[in-house]
Design a protein around this motif. Sequence first.
Motif, PDB file in Angstrom:
ATOM      1  N   GLU A 152      23.420  34.308  43.306  1.00 23.76           N
ATOM      2  CA  GLU A 152      24.129  35.347  44.052  1.00 23.76           C
ATOM      3  C   GLU A 152      25.494  35.558  43.409  1.00 23.76           C
ATOM      4  OE1 GLU A 152      26.117  36.144  48.455  1.00 23.76           O
ATOM      5  OE2 GLU A 152      24.497  34.674  48.268  1.00 23.76           O
ATOM      6  N   VAL A 153      25.852  36.816  43.235  1.00 28.14           N
ATOM      7  CA  VAL A 153      27.151  37.182  42.667  1.00 28.14           C
ATOM      8  C   VAL A 153      27.871  38.054  43.684  1.00 28.14           C
ATOM      9  CG1 VAL A 153      28.361  38.345  40.791  1.00 28.14           C
ATOM     10  CG2 VAL A 153      26.264  37.070  40.311  1.00 28.14           C
ATOM     11  N   ASP A 154      28.973  37.569  44.207  1.00 27.34           N
ATOM     12  CA  ASP A 154      29.762  38.302  45.203  1.00 27.34           C
ATOM     13  C   ASP A 154      31.041  38.800  44.541  1.00 27.34           C
ATOM     14  OD1 ASP A 154      27.838  37.566  47.031  1.00 27.34           O
ATOM     15  OD2 ASP A 154      28.983  35.874  47.807  1.00 27.34           O
ATOM     16  N   LEU A 155      31.201  40.118  44.510  1.00 21.40           N
ATOM     17  CA  LEU A 155      32.363  40.739  43.898  1.00 21.40           C
ATOM     18  C   LEU A 155      33.158  41.479  44.962  1.00 21.40           C
ATOM     19  CD1 LEU A 155      30.733  42.261  40.678  1.00 21.40           C
ATOM     20  CD2 LEU A 155      31.717  39.978  40.982  1.00 21.40           C
ATOM     21  N   GLY A 156      34.458  41.209  45.026  1.00 21.00           N
ATOM     22  CA  GLY A 156      35.332  41.900  45.958  1.00 21.00           C
ATOM     23  C   GLY A 156      36.347  42.743  45.212  1.00 21.00           C
ATOM     24  N   PHE A 157      36.655  43.917  45.744  1.00 22.12           N
ATOM     25  CA  PHE A 157      37.601  44.842  45.117  1.00 22.12           C
ATOM     26  C   PHE A 157      38.603  45.313  46.169  1.00 22.12           C
ATOM     27  CE2 PHE A 157      33.733  44.991  42.661  1.00 22.12           C
ATOM     28  CZ  PHE A 157      34.158  45.054  41.344  1.00 22.12           C
ATOM     29  N   THR A 158      39.874  45.309  45.802  1.00 28.36           N
ATOM     30  CA  THR A 158      40.934  45.738  46.709  1.00 28.36           C
ATOM     31  C   THR A 158      42.020  46.438  45.901  1.00 28.36           C
ATOM     32  OG1 THR A 158      42.339  44.973  48.529  1.00 28.36           O
ATOM     33  CG2 THR A 158      42.354  43.653  46.535  1.00 28.36           C
ATOM     34  N   PRO A 159      42.809  47.327  46.507  1.00 28.82           N
ATOM     35  CA  PRO A 159      43.925  47.938  45.767  1.00 28.82           C
ATOM     36  C   PRO A 159      44.888  46.874  45.245  1.00 28.82           C
ATOM     37  CG  PRO A 159      43.495  49.133  47.800  1.00 28.82           C
ATOM     38  CD  PRO A 159      42.653  47.896  47.853  1.00 28.82           C
ATOM     39  N   ALA A 160      45.516  47.164  44.113  1.00 28.28           N
ATOM     40  CA  ALA A 160      46.388  46.198  43.454  1.00 28.28           C
ATOM     41  C   ALA A 160      47.449  45.643  44.398  1.00 28.28           C
ATOM     42  CB  ALA A 160      47.042  46.839  42.236  1.00 28.28           C
ATOM     43  N   GLY A 161      47.987  46.496  45.248  1.00 24.52           N
ATOM     44  CA  GLY A 161      49.030  46.052  46.160  1.00 24.52           C
ATOM     45  C   GLY A 161      48.563  45.063  47.205  1.00 24.52           C
ATOM     46  N   ARG A 162      47.233  44.938  47.382  1.00 24.51           N
ATOM     47  CA  ARG A 162      46.668  44.003  48.361  1.00 24.51           C
ATOM     48  C   ARG A 162      45.974  42.827  47.686  1.00 24.51           C
ATOM     49  NH1 ARG A 162      45.849  46.535  53.371  1.00 24.51           N
ATOM     50  NH2 ARG A 162      45.212  44.472  54.068  1.00 24.51           N
ATOM     51  N   PHE A 163      46.102  42.732  46.359  1.00 25.94           N
ATOM     52  CA  PHE A 163      45.411  41.673  45.634  1.00 25.94           C
ATOM     53  C   PHE A 163      46.113  40.342  45.893  1.00 25.94           C
ATOM     54  CE2 PHE A 163      45.014  39.108  41.659  1.00 25.94           C
ATOM     55  CZ  PHE A 163      43.664  38.824  41.769  1.00 25.94           C
ATOM     56  N   GLY A 164      45.501  39.521  46.717  1.00 28.55           N
ATOM     57  CA  GLY A 164      46.065  38.238  47.079  1.00 28.55           C
ATOM     58  C   GLY A 164      45.096  37.490  47.968  1.00 28.55           C
ATOM     59  N   PRO A 165      45.462  36.292  48.398  1.00 29.93           N
ATOM     60  CA  PRO A 165      44.550  35.479  49.210  1.00 29.93           C
ATOM     61  C   PRO A 165      44.207  36.152  50.531  1.00 29.93           C
ATOM     62  CG  PRO A 165      46.388  34.171  48.389  1.00 29.93           C
ATOM     63  CD  PRO A 165      46.726  35.600  48.114  1.00 29.93           C
ATOM     64  N   ALA A 166      42.921  36.230  50.817  1.00 33.42           N
ATOM     65  CA  ALA A 166      42.452  36.693  52.116  1.00 33.42           C
ATOM     66  C   ALA A 166      41.883  35.537  52.914  1.00 33.42           C
ATOM     67  CB  ALA A 166      41.398  37.779  51.941  1.00 33.42           C
ATOM     68  N   GLY A 167      41.945  34.340  52.332  1.00 35.82           N
ATOM     69  CA  GLY A 167      41.430  33.136  52.964  1.00 35.82           C
ATOM     70  C   GLY A 167      42.006  31.930  52.260  1.00 35.82           C
ATOM     71  N   PRO A 168      41.525  30.737  52.604  1.00 30.43           N
ATOM     72  CA  PRO A 168      42.129  29.518  52.047  1.00 30.43           C
ATOM     73  C   PRO A 168      41.771  29.238  50.594  1.00 30.43           C
ATOM     74  CG  PRO A 168      40.277  28.980  53.474  1.00 30.43           C
ATOM     75  CD  PRO A 168      40.495  30.453  53.611  1.00 30.43           C
ATOM     76  N   HIS A 169      40.723  29.887  50.071  1.00 30.49           N
ATOM     77  CA  HIS A 169      40.255  29.575  48.727  1.00 30.49           C
ATOM     78  C   HIS A 169      40.485  30.767  47.805  1.00 30.49           C
ATOM     79  CE1 HIS A 169      38.705  26.163  50.741  1.00 30.49           C
ATOM     80  NE2 HIS A 169      37.649  26.765  51.274  1.00 30.49           N
ATOM     81  N   PHE A 170      41.510  30.670  46.980  1.00 31.92           N
ATOM     82  CA  PHE A 170      41.885  31.766  46.083  1.00 31.92           C
ATOM     83  C   PHE A 170      42.616  31.157  44.886  1.00 31.92           C
ATOM     84  CE2 PHE A 170      44.858  34.879  44.441  1.00 31.92           C
ATOM     85  CZ  PHE A 170      44.184  36.090  44.496  1.00 31.92           C
ATOM     86  N   ARG A 171      42.117  31.437  43.677  1.00 32.08           N
ATOM     87  CA  ARG A 171      42.794  30.960  42.470  1.00 32.08           C
ATOM     88  C   ARG A 171      42.844  32.106  41.472  1.00 32.08           C
ATOM     89  NH1 ARG A 171      40.717  27.559  38.226  1.00 32.08           N
ATOM     90  NH2 ARG A 171      38.997  26.902  39.567  1.00 32.08           N
ATOM     91  N   ALA A 172      44.047  32.622  41.226  1.00 31.53           N
ATOM     92  CA  ALA A 172      44.210  33.771  40.343  1.00 31.53           C
ATOM     93  C   ALA A 172      43.872  33.390  38.899  1.00 31.53           C
ATOM     94  CB  ALA A 172      45.628  34.308  40.432  1.00 31.53           C
ATOM     95  N   VAL A 173      43.196  34.306  38.215  1.00 31.09           N
ATOM     96  CA  VAL A 173      42.911  34.161  36.787  1.00 31.09           C
ATOM     97  C   VAL A 173      43.911  34.971  35.971  1.00 31.09           C
ATOM     98  CG1 VAL A 173      41.179  34.513  34.972  1.00 31.09           C
ATOM     99  CG2 VAL A 173      40.466  33.763  37.256  1.00 31.09           C
ATOM    100  N   PHE A 174      44.191  36.196  36.424  1.00 32.54           N
ATOM    101  CA  PHE A 174      45.254  37.001  35.831  1.00 32.54           C
ATOM    102  C   PHE A 174      45.693  38.046  36.844  1.00 32.54           C
ATOM    103  CE2 PHE A 174      41.417  39.382  34.549  1.00 32.54           C
ATOM    104  CZ  PHE A 174      41.767  40.688  34.851  1.00 32.54           C
ATOM    105  N   GLY A 175      46.869  38.637  36.584  1.00 27.33           N
ATOM    106  CA  GLY A 175      47.375  39.703  37.437  1.00 27.33           C
ATOM    107  C   GLY A 175      48.396  39.215  38.447  1.00 27.33           C
ATOM    108  N   ALA A 176      49.211  40.173  38.919  1.00 26.48           N
ATOM    109  CA  ALA A 176      50.221  39.877  39.929  1.00 26.48           C
ATOM    110  C   ALA A 176      49.554  39.692  41.287  1.00 26.48           C
ATOM    111  CB  ALA A 176      51.251  41.006  39.996  1.00 26.48           C
ATOM    112  N   VAL A 177      49.965  38.652  41.995  1.00 25.54           N
ATOM    113  CA  VAL A 177      49.364  38.306  43.288  1.00 25.54           C
ATOM    114  C   VAL A 177      50.302  38.720  44.412  1.00 25.54           C
ATOM    115  CG1 VAL A 177      48.505  36.439  44.746  1.00 25.54           C
ATOM    116  CG2 VAL A 177      48.104  36.386  42.268  1.00 25.54           C
ATOM    117  N   ALA A 178      49.794  39.503  45.348  1.00 22.72           N
ATOM    118  CA  ALA A 178      50.595  39.937  46.489  1.00 22.72           C
ATOM    119  C   ALA A 178      50.737  38.807  47.494  1.00 22.72           C
ATOM    120  CB  ALA A 178      49.953  41.147  47.144  1.00 22.72           C
ATOM    121  N   GLN A 179      51.741  38.917  48.338  1.00 24.94           N
ATOM    122  CA  GLN A 179      51.910  37.945  49.409  1.00 24.94           C
ATOM    123  C   GLN A 179      50.722  38.027  50.365  1.00 24.94           C
ATOM    124  OE1 GLN A 179      54.255  35.561  49.980  1.00 24.94           O
ATOM    125  NE2 GLN A 179      55.037  36.038  47.941  1.00 24.94           N
ATOM    126  N   PRO A 180      50.170  36.884  50.732  1.00 27.20           N
ATOM    127  CA  PRO A 180      49.014  36.915  51.648  1.00 27.20           C
ATOM    128  C   PRO A 180      49.401  37.438  53.014  1.00 27.20           C
ATOM    129  CG  PRO A 180      49.805  34.675  51.380  1.00 27.20           C
ATOM    130  CD  PRO A 180      50.560  35.513  50.378  1.00 27.20           C
TER     131      PRO A 180
END
Length: 256
Positions: free
Chosen positions: A96-124
Amino acid sequence: MFTSEHRDAVRRQLLGLAEHDPRVTGAALTGSAAAGREDRWSDIDLFFGVADQVALDSVLDDWSGHLYGELGALHHFDVKVPAAVYRAFLLPSCLEVDLGFTPAGRFGPAGPHFRAVFGAVAQPLPATPADPGQLIGLAWHHVLHARSCIERRRPWQAEHWISGIRDQTLALACLRFGQPTAYAKGADAVPAAVTGGLEDALVRSLAPEELRRALRVAATRLLRELSATDPVQAQRLDGPIRELADLPAGQPDRTA
């Protein structure tokens, strides 16, 4: 069946695709991989930020074409939440491959498990805890409809609602013990003294008496959890739930 090596290769391919897609402003691992708890059965969970001037649907369509054309995806479904869309794909390897997409300004943790690979991370955004009132409401609703379906001789529908009572009872217990409530993710971390009694609420057959027995057990365990979660609501709902499940009055710990 997929191997961990195959899963890693697919994930690297998708992250490489993200790095070369000018519309993608950030990428992150989510799920078990981000938490360092990946095992043999873990799927791929990736989350992407998309340039604000770009429509999410257009990126999602292009990426879906890649999943189907290059990876042979068999099927997909969407889960839409505010400002984001998630698409789950099934590959021929059962990965299973789960892909999530959000506007750049909302790119940040939506839950407890989030590890950025690249890009600016918004405040959760502040986490929204599960609403116990909603869980309690669904629970009494399911008791009522389980009883009516038994009386209407709709055994499969009755089984559905009895299972739902167990689900909401588990969710309330998870909330009480500080565990995730969705999809029973925290249920196995709840003490066995709480969850153990719910085993007897499993429906063993579609015979009317068995459905009634399972309903009595499920309702009893619900009342017990309500007493621990919200004693005021437990007192208010005790009578109707007992009446619907044919439980005697004043015996909160009776399980069958």
